[in-house]
Design an enzyme around this catalytic site. Sequence first.
Site, PDB file in Angstrom:
ATOM      1  N   ILE A 102      85.018  42.274  34.869  1.00 40.96           N
ATOM      2  CA  ILE A 102      85.404  43.201  33.807  1.00 40.96           C
ATOM      3  C   ILE A 102      85.503  44.624  34.346  1.00 40.96           C
ATOM      4  CG2 ILE A 102      82.977  43.405  33.084  1.00 40.96           C
ATOM      5  CD1 ILE A 102      83.988  43.787  30.180  1.00 40.96           C
ATOM      6  N   CYS A 103      86.347  45.414  33.732  1.00 37.05           N
ATOM      7  CA  CYS A 103      86.513  46.845  33.995  1.00 37.05           C
ATOM      8  C   CYS A 103      87.140  47.045  35.371  1.00 37.05           C
ATOM      9  CB  CYS A 103      85.178  47.565  33.835  1.00 37.05           C
ATOM     10  SG  CYS A 103      85.308  49.369  33.770  1.00 37.05           S
ATOM     11  N   ALA A 104      86.455  47.719  36.274  1.00 35.25           N
ATOM     12  CA  ALA A 104      86.980  47.931  37.623  1.00 35.25           C
ATOM     13  C   ALA A 104      86.759  46.712  38.515  1.00 35.25           C
ATOM     14  CB  ALA A 104      86.326  49.159  38.260  1.00 35.25           C
ATOM     15  N   TYR A 123      90.479  47.774  34.323  1.00 37.44           N
ATOM     16  CA  TYR A 123      90.433  49.116  33.775  1.00 37.44           C
ATOM     17  C   TYR A 123      91.776  49.810  34.035  1.00 37.44           C
ATOM     18  CZ  TYR A 123      88.602  53.665  32.508  1.00 37.44           C
ATOM     19  OH  TYR A 123      88.395  54.867  31.889  1.00 37.44           O
TER      20      TYR A 123
END
Length: 183
Positions: A102-104, A123
Site C-alpha cells: 500500500i501507498c509507496a 501513492y
Amino acid sequence: MTKIAICMADGVEEIEALTVVDLCRRAGMEIDMISTQNRGRAMGGHGIQFETDLNIKDTDFKEYDGIILPGGGKGTENLMNNMTVLNTVQNFFEAGKLCAAICAAPTVLGKAGILRGKKAICYPGLESQLLGAEVTVESVVRDGNVITSRGLGTAIDFALAIIAYYLGDEKAEEIATQVVYQA
C-alpha cells in the site's frame, strides 16, 4: 489457518500497517508484525513506536501464506533496501502466495520485478516505479496474487481486500459491518 507476514520498517505509515493487522486479526487470521531492523519494534513515520512480533533475522518465511508491505516514505525506502524483503516478495510471487503493498510500498513490488503485466496502483506520483505494471486509479487493485492500494485513506479497503482474498467477500463484509465501515 492463514498466516501472513507484515514487514515493519522504521518510517512505516502507522495507520496503513496497524489497520491491516487489526482487521486481519478480527477476521481470525494470524498475522505477524516483523521488524526489518531486528529490534523487536518499529518507529513509525509520525513518531509512534510499537512492538513487533518477530525480527526478520528470526523469521522463517516458509511458514507464511503471504507478505504485506505497508508504506510511508522512509519505511518504503527501508523495505526497498532490504534484500530479505525483496527476495521474499519474489519467492512468494513465484509460489503463487499473496504479495500486497500500500501507498509507496508497491514500488518495492516494482523493484522486485513482479508487476510486469499486472494491474497495480500506488501513492500518486510514484506510478513510474511500478515497473511493467498497468497502472489504474482505483483505491485497491487485485490482480491474481498481487494486491496494491493508494495510501492511508484506502487502508481499510486494502485490509478488507486481503481478508476477501483469503476468506471470501462475505467475511470481509462481516468485518466491515463490525467496524461500522461505510465505503
